[in-house]
Design an enzyme around this catalytic site. Structure first.
Site, PDB file in Angstrom:
ATOM      1  N   ARG A   1       0.877  -1.226   0.139  1.00  0.00           N
ATOM      2  CA  ARG A   1      -0.061   0.010   0.127  1.00  0.00           C
ATOM      3  C   ARG A   1       0.998   1.244  -0.037  1.00  0.00           C
ATOM      4  O   ARG A   1       0.586   2.174   0.541  1.00  0.00           O
ATOM      5  CB  ARG A   1      -1.052   0.063   1.222  1.00  0.00           C
ATOM      6  CG  ARG A   1      -2.054  -1.307   1.352  1.00  0.00           C
ATOM      7  CD  ARG A   1      -2.816  -1.305   0.326  1.00  0.00           C
ATOM      8  NE  ARG A   1      -3.781  -2.235   0.533  1.00  0.00           N
ATOM      9  CZ  ARG A   1      -3.632  -3.520   0.102  1.00  0.00           C
ATOM     10  NH1 ARG A   1      -2.816  -3.898  -0.741  1.00  0.00           N
ATOM     11  NH2 ARG A   1      -4.617  -4.470   0.734  1.00  0.00           N
TER      12      ARG A   1
ATOM     13  N   GLU B   1      -4.301   4.071   6.207  1.00  0.00           N
ATOM     14  CA  GLU B   1      -4.151   3.695   4.726  1.00  0.00           C
ATOM     15  C   GLU B   1      -4.611   5.105   3.927  1.00  0.00           C
ATOM     16  O   GLU B   1      -4.083   5.465   3.032  1.00  0.00           O
ATOM     17  CB  GLU B   1      -4.605   2.465   4.291  1.00  0.00           C
ATOM     18  CG  GLU B   1      -4.724   2.217   2.982  1.00  0.00           C
ATOM     19  CD  GLU B   1      -5.270   0.884   2.531  1.00  0.00           C
ATOM     20  OE1 GLU B   1      -5.019  -0.135   3.224  1.00  0.00           O
ATOM     21  OE2 GLU B   1      -6.096   1.029   1.693  1.00  0.00           O
TER      22      GLU B   1
ATOM     23  N   SER C   1     -10.537   0.094   3.560  1.00  0.00           N
ATOM     24  CA  SER C   1      -9.888  -0.097   4.624  1.00  0.00           C
ATOM     25  C   SER C   1      -9.289   1.120   5.246  1.00  0.00           C
ATOM     26  O   SER C   1      -8.663   1.735   4.462  1.00  0.00           O
ATOM     27  CB  SER C   1      -8.608  -1.190   4.385  1.00  0.00           C
ATOM     28  OG  SER C   1      -9.210  -2.464   3.740  1.00  0.00           O
TER      29      SER C   1
HETATM   30  P1  FAD Z   1      -8.421   9.360  -4.580  1.00  0.00           P
HETATM   31  O1  FAD Z   1      -9.119   9.058  -3.453  1.00  0.00           O
HETATM   32  O2  FAD Z   1      -8.946  10.274  -5.573  1.00  0.00           O
HETATM   33  O3  FAD Z   1      -6.842   9.684  -4.355  1.00  0.00           O
HETATM   34  C1  FAD Z   1      -6.162   8.799  -3.541  1.00  0.00           C
HETATM   35  C2  FAD Z   1      -4.675   9.502  -3.516  1.00  0.00           C
HETATM   36  O4  FAD Z   1      -4.115   9.639  -4.644  1.00  0.00           O
HETATM   37  C3  FAD Z   1      -4.784  11.153  -3.019  1.00  0.00           C
HETATM   38  O5  FAD Z   1      -3.649  11.437  -2.236  1.00  0.00           O
HETATM   39  C4  FAD Z   1      -4.633  11.848  -4.304  1.00  0.00           C
HETATM   40  O6  FAD Z   1      -4.292  13.114  -4.077  1.00  0.00           O
HETATM   41  C5  FAD Z   1      -3.896  10.867  -5.104  1.00  0.00           C
HETATM   42  N1  FAD Z   1      -4.111  10.788  -6.567  1.00  0.00           N
HETATM   43  C6  FAD Z   1      -5.425  10.446  -6.895  1.00  0.00           C
HETATM   44  N2  FAD Z   1      -5.149  10.637  -8.588  1.00  0.00           N
HETATM   45  C7  FAD Z   1      -3.923  10.961  -8.682  1.00  0.00           C
HETATM   46  C8  FAD Z   1      -3.023  11.206  -9.887  1.00  0.00           C
HETATM   47  N3  FAD Z   1      -3.646  11.176 -11.090  1.00  0.00           N
HETATM   48  N4  FAD Z   1      -1.997  11.680  -9.708  1.00  0.00           N
HETATM   49  C9  FAD Z   1      -1.320  11.967  -8.700  1.00  0.00           C
HETATM   50  N5  FAD Z   1      -2.069  11.803  -7.598  1.00  0.00           N
HETATM   51  C10 FAD Z   1      -3.405  11.221  -7.602  1.00  0.00           C
HETATM   52  N6  FAD Z   1      -7.713  -0.033  -2.160  1.00  0.00           N
HETATM   53  C11 FAD Z   1      -6.913  -1.069  -2.368  1.00  0.00           C
HETATM   54  O7  FAD Z   1      -5.651  -1.065  -2.588  1.00  0.00           O
HETATM   55  N7  FAD Z   1      -7.646  -2.400  -2.368  1.00  0.00           N
HETATM   56  C12 FAD Z   1      -8.798  -2.511  -2.049  1.00  0.00           C
HETATM   57  O8  FAD Z   1      -9.436  -3.743  -2.106  1.00  0.00           O
HETATM   58  C13 FAD Z   1      -9.669  -1.459  -2.054  1.00  0.00           C
HETATM   59  N8  FAD Z   1     -10.977  -1.613  -1.751  1.00  0.00           N
HETATM   60  C14 FAD Z   1     -11.820  -0.575  -1.521  1.00  0.00           C
HETATM   61  C15 FAD Z   1     -13.112  -0.933  -1.466  1.00  0.00           C
HETATM   62  C16 FAD Z   1     -14.097   0.420  -0.971  1.00  0.00           C
HETATM   63  C17 FAD Z   1     -15.438   0.224  -0.849  1.00  0.00           C
HETATM   64  C18 FAD Z   1     -13.365   1.599  -0.719  1.00  0.00           C
HETATM   65  C19 FAD Z   1     -14.204   2.937  -0.783  1.00  0.00           C
HETATM   66  C20 FAD Z   1     -12.037   1.693  -1.124  1.00  0.00           C
HETATM   67  C21 FAD Z   1     -11.098   0.812  -1.544  1.00  0.00           C
HETATM   68  N9  FAD Z   1      -9.847   0.842  -1.705  1.00  0.00           N
HETATM   69  C22 FAD Z   1      -9.133  -0.393  -1.885  1.00  0.00           C
HETATM   70  C23 FAD Z   1      -9.337   2.090  -1.803  1.00  0.00           C
HETATM   71  C24 FAD Z   1      -9.391   2.925  -2.764  1.00  0.00           C
HETATM   72  O9  FAD Z   1     -10.403   2.470  -3.855  1.00  0.00           O
HETATM   73  C25 FAD Z   1      -7.917   2.641  -3.875  1.00  0.00           C
HETATM   74  O10 FAD Z   1      -6.858   3.233  -2.993  1.00  0.00           O
HETATM   75  C26 FAD Z   1      -8.248   3.389  -4.983  1.00  0.00           C
HETATM   76  O11 FAD Z   1      -7.003   3.314  -5.962  1.00  0.00           O
HETATM   77  C27 FAD Z   1      -8.317   5.167  -4.955  1.00  0.00           C
HETATM   78  O12 FAD Z   1      -8.445   5.667  -6.142  1.00  0.00           O
HETATM   79  P2  FAD Z   1      -9.187   7.087  -6.378  1.00  0.00           P
HETATM   80  O13 FAD Z   1      -9.112   7.495  -7.806  1.00  0.00           O
HETATM   81  O14 FAD Z   1     -10.608   7.180  -5.727  1.00  0.00           O
HETATM   82  O15 FAD Z   1      -8.050   8.153  -5.583  1.00  0.00           O
HETATM   83  P1  NAP Z   2     -10.152 -11.239   4.401  1.00  0.00           P
HETATM   84  O1  NAP Z   2     -10.062 -11.969   3.029  1.00  0.00           O
HETATM   85  O2  NAP Z   2     -11.171 -11.535   5.387  1.00  0.00           O
HETATM   86  O3  NAP Z   2      -8.462 -11.505   4.886  1.00  0.00           O
HETATM   87  C1  NAP Z   2      -8.326 -10.668   6.189  1.00  0.00           C
HETATM   88  C2  NAP Z   2      -6.841 -10.258   6.029  1.00  0.00           C
HETATM   89  O4  NAP Z   2      -6.054 -11.310   6.221  1.00  0.00           O
HETATM   90  C3  NAP Z   2      -6.528  -9.353   4.897  1.00  0.00           C
HETATM   91  O5  NAP Z   2      -6.413  -7.996   5.326  1.00  0.00           O
HETATM   92  C4  NAP Z   2      -5.694  -9.970   4.150  1.00  0.00           C
HETATM   93  O6  NAP Z   2      -4.528  -9.389   4.130  1.00  0.00           O
HETATM   94  C5  NAP Z   2      -5.122 -11.200   4.938  1.00  0.00           C
HETATM   95  N1  NAP Z   2      -5.056 -12.557   4.114  1.00  0.00           N
HETATM   96  C6  NAP Z   2      -6.150 -13.185   3.937  1.00  0.00           C
HETATM   97  N2  NAP Z   2      -5.617 -14.242   3.319  1.00  0.00           N
HETATM   98  C7  NAP Z   2      -4.366 -14.178   3.090  1.00  0.00           C
HETATM   99  C8  NAP Z   2      -3.303 -14.916   2.784  1.00  0.00           C
HETATM  100  N3  NAP Z   2      -3.616 -16.195   1.904  1.00  0.00           N
HETATM  101  N4  NAP Z   2      -1.910 -14.691   2.500  1.00  0.00           N
HETATM  102  C9  NAP Z   2      -1.598 -13.717   3.398  1.00  0.00           C
HETATM  103  N5  NAP Z   2      -2.715 -12.690   4.068  1.00  0.00           N
HETATM  104  C10 NAP Z   2      -3.842 -13.080   3.849  1.00  0.00           C
HETATM  105  O7  NAP Z   2      -9.989  -9.966   3.794  1.00  0.00           O
HETATM  106  P2  NAP Z   2     -11.243  -8.731   3.452  1.00  0.00           P
HETATM  107  O8  NAP Z   2     -11.367  -7.659   4.187  1.00  0.00           O
HETATM  108  O9  NAP Z   2     -12.176  -9.604   2.811  1.00  0.00           O
HETATM  109  O10 NAP Z   2     -10.542  -8.183   2.135  1.00  0.00           O
HETATM  110  C11 NAP Z   2     -10.107  -9.157   1.047  1.00  0.00           C
HETATM  111  C12 NAP Z   2      -9.041  -8.420   0.312  1.00  0.00           C
HETATM  112  O11 NAP Z   2      -9.420  -7.300  -0.469  1.00  0.00           O
HETATM  113  C13 NAP Z   2      -7.771  -8.117   0.936  1.00  0.00           C
HETATM  114  O12 NAP Z   2      -6.646  -8.381   0.110  1.00  0.00           O
HETATM  115  C14 NAP Z   2      -7.695  -6.626   1.175  1.00  0.00           C
HETATM  116  O13 NAP Z   2      -6.387  -6.082   1.328  1.00  0.00           O
HETATM  117  C15 NAP Z   2      -8.507  -6.055  -0.112  1.00  0.00           C
HETATM  118  N6  NAP Z   2      -9.248  -5.035   0.492  1.00  0.00           N
HETATM  119  C16 NAP Z   2      -8.871  -3.592   0.578  1.00  0.00           C
HETATM  120  C17 NAP Z   2      -9.407  -2.818   0.809  1.00  0.00           C
HETATM  121  C18 NAP Z   2      -8.650  -1.478   0.985  1.00  0.00           C
HETATM  122  O14 NAP Z   2      -9.350  -0.370   0.937  1.00  0.00           O
HETATM  123  N7  NAP Z   2      -7.434  -1.429   1.073  1.00  0.00           N
HETATM  124  C19 NAP Z   2     -10.840  -2.721   1.312  1.00  0.00           C
HETATM  125  C20 NAP Z   2     -11.328  -3.918   0.994  1.00  0.00           C
HETATM  126  C21 NAP Z   2     -10.758  -5.042   0.785  1.00  0.00           C
HETATM  127  P3  NAP Z   2      -4.189  -8.290   2.826  1.00  0.00           P
HETATM  128  O15 NAP Z   2      -5.117  -7.030   3.072  1.00  0.00           O
HETATM  129  O16 NAP Z   2      -2.630  -7.722   3.044  1.00  0.00           O
HETATM  130  O17 NAP Z   2      -4.491  -8.773   1.569  1.00  0.00           O
END
Ligand code: FAD
Ligand code: NAP
Length: 337
Positions: free
Chosen positions: A164, A333, A238
């Protein structure tokens, strides 16, 4: 380019919190961005690029320029027998791109289905889910250096991707606008189902020999069953990262909490932040107009009318409680402004 003064940002962040931007505009090409730089040098000092606003929390008004990146375009720029290189504009929706590659049978990003936001933000935090990160398919990107007014190419190693994390979230924070990304996708995909509930979901769907489309469907089903839809309940996914601790610390905790969810990593042990928050008794907790989601404790939600400061205060309470119970410090995050 139309500029709105004193604009509400409520509809530009998935938390749905109110904050105002002194100037708000959108751009759909590099030349529009260059024009803004020429005509309004002040934006160089105080700017914020936004994609879908799904990873931000506004705790104050923004006394500068908020720029919505709307650069379009999905183009095959290179192809051989085994791979295809796709160049994608930063304003293209990430899930739209996943659907495009799934419908072509190209593999690599199907596990990243249904992540909100735009492609330009995807490298910012090296988006990841279900054992895949964008870095696994990343080839290069182009970004505009605001102060130098120059386009710079970044290779995989130059992006310094981590969990991340990327150079754009750290050392180069605020210095670049990402314009486009190029991904290398697989024409003979290797399916990755070994993470989380994908295998059991595929079984429930009656799929025994999954295609990329099947994996994408399974991921979407799991996500829709667990995660709140921001259109219904404001959230930014998250809120915290999963903390990495030393093996010694993990052993100490496992002694006290034998059911602790933990995964060994090359550089330590990753704890599931959602589990820590739940075990600390905060899952489903409400505080004013916001709370900890009742199905996924890693997600903070706006129950309606919450301010960014209220959500930030809740995040402080979660950090303190987890620190007190486990001696582990959670890191946010979400990007807080
Ligand atoms: P924004 O929120 O608009 O921006 C995020 C950051 O990036 C800010 O600091 C902004 O200034 C910067 N930024 C945006 N665009 C640019 C650009 N073109 N150039 C320079 N800087 C920029 N994330 C995960 O990694 N994994 C997931 O599974 C995941 N699941 C999610 C589920 C839900 C329901 C939600 C609401 C969010 C989730 N996220 C997840 C977080 C998010 O969706 C991601 O991080 C996504 O990539 C953000 O994109 P955005 O366009 O909305 O970014
Ligand atoms: P989950 O499957 O219930 O798992 C819980 C946590 O355990 C996750 O955070 C995941 O880490 C870790 N995990 C599960 N299986 C694993 C494996 N085989 N090896 C290593 N780590 C493992 O999680 P969940 O909340 O439903 O989310 C599913 C996936 O979507 C995850 O990868 C999560 O990161 C991603 N997600 C991200 C966001 C976001 O905003 N960043 C939001 C929703 C979901 P990791 O998170 O490191 O993968």
């Amino acid at each position: 380019m139309t500029v709105t003064e004193n604009a509400s940002l409520r509809s530009f962040n998935t938390f749905g919190v109110e904050a105002r931007a002194r100037h708000l505009t959108e751009f759909a090409s590099l030349s529009q961005l260059e024009q803004l730089a020429r005509e309004t040098p002040a934006f160089e000092q105080n700017h914020l690029f936004l994609g879908g606003g799904s990873n931000v929390l506004f705790t104050r008004d923004f006394d500068g320029w908020v720029l919505l990146n709307r650069i379009p375009g999905v183009e095959v720029v290179e192809e051989n027998e085994s791979h295809v290189w796709l160049k994608v504009g930063a304003g293209v929706g990430w899930h739209e791109l996943v659907m495009h590659s799934v419908s072509n049978g190209w593999g690599g990003i199907e596990n990243l289905s249904l992540i909100p936001g735009k492609c330009g933000a995807a490298p910012m935090q090296n988006i990841g889910a279900y054992g895949v990160e964008i870095k696994d398919v990343f080839d290069r990107l182009q970004a505009y250096h605001i102060r130098d007014r120059a386009v710079v190419d970044f290779s995989l190693s130059e992006c310094q991707f981590g969990y991340r994390e990327s150079v754009f979230k750290n050392k180069e924070k605020g210095n670049f606008a990402i314009l486009n990304i190029t991904l290398r996708l697989d024409k003979n995909p290797k399916i990755n189902t070994g993470y989380g509930a994908i295998t059991s979901e595929l079984e429930a769907l009656g799929v025994h020999n999954p295609s990329v489309a099947d994996v994408s469907r399974a991921v979407m089903n799991i996500r829709q069953s667990k995660l709140p839809d921001p259109a219904v309940l404001g959230n930014a996914g998250s809120f915290f990262k999963n903390p990495l601790v030393t093996a010694a610390k993990a052993n100490e905790l496992r002694w006290k909490f034998p059911d602790m969810v933990a995964y060994a990593q090359p550089d330590g042990v990753k704890l599931a932040a959602g589990w820590l928050i739940e075990k600390a008794g905060m899952k489903g907790l409400s505080m004013g107009n916001c709370g900890v989601h009742d199905r996924q404790a890693l997600v903070l939600v706006n129950h309606g009318g919450a301010s960014g400061n209220e959500i930030f205060t809740l995040s402080e309470a979660v950090i303190s409680k987890v620190q007190a119970v486990f001696g582990v410090r959670l890191e946010r995050e979400v990007n807080v402004f």
